[in-house]
Design a protein around this motif. Structure first.
Motif, PDB file in Angstrom:
ATOM      1  N   HIS A  67       0.660  -1.658  -0.138  1.00 54.05           N
ATOM      2  CA  HIS A  67       0.137   0.131  -0.091  1.00 54.05           C
ATOM      3  C   HIS A  67       0.980   1.774   0.259  1.00 54.05           C
ATOM      4  CE1 HIS A  67      -3.995  -2.168   1.396  1.00 54.05           C
ATOM      5  NE2 HIS A  67      -3.202  -2.588   0.912  1.00 54.05           N
ATOM      6  N   THR A  68       2.896   0.974   0.011  1.00 49.59           N
ATOM      7  CA  THR A  68       3.313   2.547  -0.001  1.00 49.59           C
ATOM      8  C   THR A  68       3.764   2.212  -1.249  1.00 49.59           C
ATOM      9  OG1 THR A  68       4.818   1.350   0.590  1.00 49.59           O
ATOM     10  CG2 THR A  68       3.456   1.783   2.307  1.00 49.59           C
ATOM     11  N   CYS A  69       2.735   2.314  -2.666  1.00 50.23           N
ATOM     12  CA  CYS A  69       3.140   3.178  -3.933  1.00 50.23           C
ATOM     13  C   CYS A  69       2.892   4.156  -3.979  1.00 50.23           C
ATOM     14  CB  CYS A  69       2.165   2.478  -4.452  1.00 50.23           C
ATOM     15  SG  CYS A  69       2.129   3.532  -5.989  1.00 50.23           S
ATOM     16  N   LYS A  70       4.575   4.704  -4.521  1.00 55.20           N
ATOM     17  CA  LYS A  70       5.037   6.370  -4.837  1.00 55.20           C
ATOM     18  C   LYS A  70       4.834   6.396  -6.103  1.00 55.20           C
ATOM     19  CE  LYS A  70       7.041   5.537  -0.379  1.00 55.20           C
ATOM     20  NZ  LYS A  70       6.416   6.065   0.743  1.00 55.20           N
ATOM     21  N   CYS A  71       4.246   5.662  -6.620  1.00 54.67           N
ATOM     22  CA  CYS A  71       3.974   6.794  -7.843  1.00 54.67           C
ATOM     23  C   CYS A  71       2.662   8.097  -7.709  1.00 54.67           C
ATOM     24  CB  CYS A  71       3.134   5.379  -9.193  1.00 54.67           C
ATOM     25  SG  CYS A  71       1.989   4.999  -8.385  1.00 54.67           S
ATOM     26  N   GLN A  72       3.164   8.770  -9.192  1.00 53.58           N
ATOM     27  CA  GLN A  72       2.442  10.060  -8.778  1.00 53.58           C
ATOM     28  C   GLN A  72       1.798   9.749  -9.771  1.00 53.58           C
ATOM     29  OE1 GLN A  72       5.202  12.960  -8.408  1.00 53.58           O
ATOM     30  NE2 GLN A  72       5.151  13.891  -6.454  1.00 53.58           N
ATOM     31  N   HIS A  73       0.270  11.057  -9.654  1.00 54.48           N
ATOM     32  CA  HIS A  73      -0.557  11.285 -11.220  1.00 54.48           C
ATOM     33  C   HIS A  73      -0.432  12.412 -11.115  1.00 54.48           C
ATOM     34  CE1 HIS A  73      -1.546   6.744 -10.583  1.00 54.48           C
ATOM     35  NE2 HIS A  73      -1.717   7.002  -8.785  1.00 54.48           N
ATOM     36  N   TYR A  74      -0.573  12.990 -12.451  1.00 54.21           N
ATOM     37  CA  TYR A  74      -1.112  14.133 -13.323  1.00 54.21           C
ATOM     38  C   TYR A  74      -1.591  14.357 -13.653  1.00 54.21           C
ATOM     39  CZ  TYR A  74       4.786  14.495 -12.095  1.00 54.21           C
ATOM     40  OH  TYR A  74       5.297  14.332 -11.410  1.00 54.21           O
ATOM     41  N   VAL A  75      -2.948  15.568 -13.802  1.00 52.36           N
ATOM     42  CA  VAL A  75      -3.760  15.415 -13.939  1.00 52.36           C
ATOM     43  C   VAL A  75      -3.735  17.161 -15.256  1.00 52.36           C
ATOM     44  CG1 VAL A  75      -5.409  13.692 -13.324  1.00 52.36           C
ATOM     45  CG2 VAL A  75      -5.620  16.440 -12.497  1.00 52.36           C
ATOM     46  N   THR A  76      -4.484  17.262 -16.312  1.00 51.44           N
ATOM     47  CA  THR A  76      -4.287  18.301 -17.081  1.00 51.44           C
ATOM     48  C   THR A  76      -5.468  18.581 -17.713  1.00 51.44           C
ATOM     49  OG1 THR A  76      -3.848  18.243 -19.225  1.00 51.44           O
ATOM     50  CG2 THR A  76      -2.022  17.945 -17.325  1.00 51.44           C
ATOM     51  N   ASP A  77      -5.946  20.003 -17.637  1.00 56.07           N
ATOM     52  CA  ASP A  77      -7.452  20.724 -18.178  1.00 56.07           C
ATOM     53  C   ASP A  77      -6.991  21.903 -18.874  1.00 56.07           C
ATOM     54  OD1 ASP A  77     -10.189  20.707 -18.607  1.00 56.07           O
ATOM     55  OD2 ASP A  77      -9.881  19.082 -18.539  1.00 56.07           O
ATOM     56  N   VAL A  78      -8.067  22.528 -20.139  1.00 57.37           N
ATOM     57  CA  VAL A  78      -8.210  23.489 -19.516  1.00 57.37           C
ATOM     58  C   VAL A  78      -8.926  23.960 -18.820  1.00 57.37           C
ATOM     59  CG1 VAL A  78      -6.761  23.913 -22.506  1.00 57.37           C
ATOM     60  CG2 VAL A  78      -9.186  23.480 -21.512  1.00 57.37           C
ATOM     61  N   ASN A  79      -9.853  23.778 -18.547  1.00 60.81           N
ATOM     62  CA  ASN A  79     -10.570  24.289 -17.534  1.00 60.81           C
ATOM     63  C   ASN A  79     -10.396  24.168 -15.995  1.00 60.81           C
ATOM     64  OD1 ASN A  79     -13.061  23.898 -16.355  1.00 60.81           O
ATOM     65  ND2 ASN A  79     -14.633  23.970 -18.292  1.00 60.81           N
ATOM     66  N   GLU A  80     -10.786  25.240 -15.360  1.00 58.92           N
ATOM     67  CA  GLU A  80     -10.105  25.584 -13.523  1.00 58.92           C
ATOM     68  C   GLU A  80     -11.305  24.114 -13.296  1.00 58.92           C
ATOM     69  OE1 GLU A  80      -8.156  26.429 -10.976  1.00 58.92           O
ATOM     70  OE2 GLU A  80      -7.717  26.798 -12.519  1.00 58.92           O
ATOM     71  N   TYR A  81     -12.541  25.034 -13.864  1.00 56.52           N
ATOM     72  CA  TYR A  81     -13.489  24.444 -12.967  1.00 56.52           C
ATOM     73  C   TYR A  81     -13.248  22.092 -12.847  1.00 56.52           C
ATOM     74  CZ  TYR A  81     -18.149  22.265 -11.013  1.00 56.52           C
ATOM     75  OH  TYR A  81     -19.148  21.563  -9.929  1.00 56.52           O
ATOM     76  N   ALA A  82     -13.093  21.785 -13.919  1.00 59.22           N
ATOM     77  CA  ALA A  82     -12.120  20.096 -13.876  1.00 59.22           C
ATOM     78  C   ALA A  82     -11.775  20.247 -13.015  1.00 59.22           C
ATOM     79  CB  ALA A  82     -12.496  19.868 -15.290  1.00 59.22           C
ATOM     80  N   LEU A  83     -10.249  20.887 -12.623  1.00 66.67           N
ATOM     81  CA  LEU A  83      -9.901  20.025 -12.228  1.00 66.67           C
ATOM     82  C   LEU A  83      -9.922  20.774 -11.089  1.00 66.67           C
ATOM     83  CD1 LEU A  83      -6.473  22.566 -13.636  1.00 66.67           C
ATOM     84  CD2 LEU A  83      -6.796  20.125 -14.004  1.00 66.67           C
ATOM     85  N   GLN A  84     -11.173  21.640  -9.910  1.00 70.82           N
ATOM     86  CA  GLN A  84     -12.007  21.983  -8.758  1.00 70.82           C
ATOM     87  C   GLN A  84     -12.090  20.456  -8.458  1.00 70.82           C
ATOM     88  OE1 GLN A  84     -13.858  25.447  -9.034  1.00 70.82           O
ATOM     89  NE2 GLN A  84     -12.426  26.315  -8.813  1.00 70.82           N
TER      90      GLN A  84
END
Length: 206
Positions: free
Chosen positions: A50-67
């Protein structure tokens, strides 16, 4: 990134927090018992570190989608700090990540705006930007392909949604000839009046 559900679900699987083969005890989606292969995978997930060290990156041009993505992650027990589990970035496609993450992405998920529309609807500020893909639904897809090739690690895999109107065979030819990446259908489902195909991309081993 949309609502972030796909990214959060993947993060939970990698941390052993959920079992992707468990659908609430109702049996598998096709009405048959789980195969031995799925049962074996289930056991592996239950014993995952359970100590997975991977990171996840998400991108979007829409600020609301990021929120919304950040909220989805938080409500599912994932961190949101700059060095946390999921890092949300407002940018066009993955443009802000290309320098730092070049050749280092192991799993890339891309659900593009794939619907054929007039080109002037592409990239607008309205909701239509989430589906408007321009001519053949390819305007955004074609811009993303070189970024996918640049980001994937040597053993990385990318999954991208297409519809038949996108001429996926042409996309496969382009990825192979330009980037030595093989693309082939991974999964196909009917959704209302269209067929969605998950395309899988991997580098060809030299």
């Amino acid at each position: 990134c949309g609502t972030g559900v796909a990214t959060v679900f993947l993060a939970q699987i990698l941390r052993g927090l959920v079992d992707p083969y468990n659908n609430g005890g109702e049996g598998s989606s096709d009405g048959h018992e789980q195969t031995e292969r799925h049962q074996k995978k289930q056991e592996e997930l239950l014993h995952m570190n359970h100590t997975c060290k991977c990171q996840h990156y998400v991108t979007d041009v829409n600020e609301y989608a990021l929120q919304v993505t950040s909220q989805t992650a938080q409500e599912n027990g994932l961190l949101q700090q700059d060095n946390g589990d999921i890092i949300a970035t407002k940018c066009d496609l993955a443009s802000a990540l290309l320098t730092d993450l070049k050749g280092s992405i192991d799993v890339l998920i891309f659900n593009p705006p794939y619907v054929p529309t007039p080109d002037d609807e592409v990239g607008s500020d309205g909701i239509e930007a989430s589906w408007a893909g321009g001519a053949d639904g390819r305007v955004v897809i074609d811009r993303a392909l070189p970024q996918i090739a640049e980001l994937l690690s040597e053993t990385g895999v990318a999954y991208m949604i297409t519809v038949d109107d996108n001429y996926p065979e042409d996309i496969a030819d382009l990825m192979l000839s330009s980037y030595k990446i093989r693309m082939e259908p991974f999964m196909r489902r009917k959704a209302c009046n269209e067929y969605l195909t998950v395309q899988k991309m991997v580098r060809i081993k030299q």
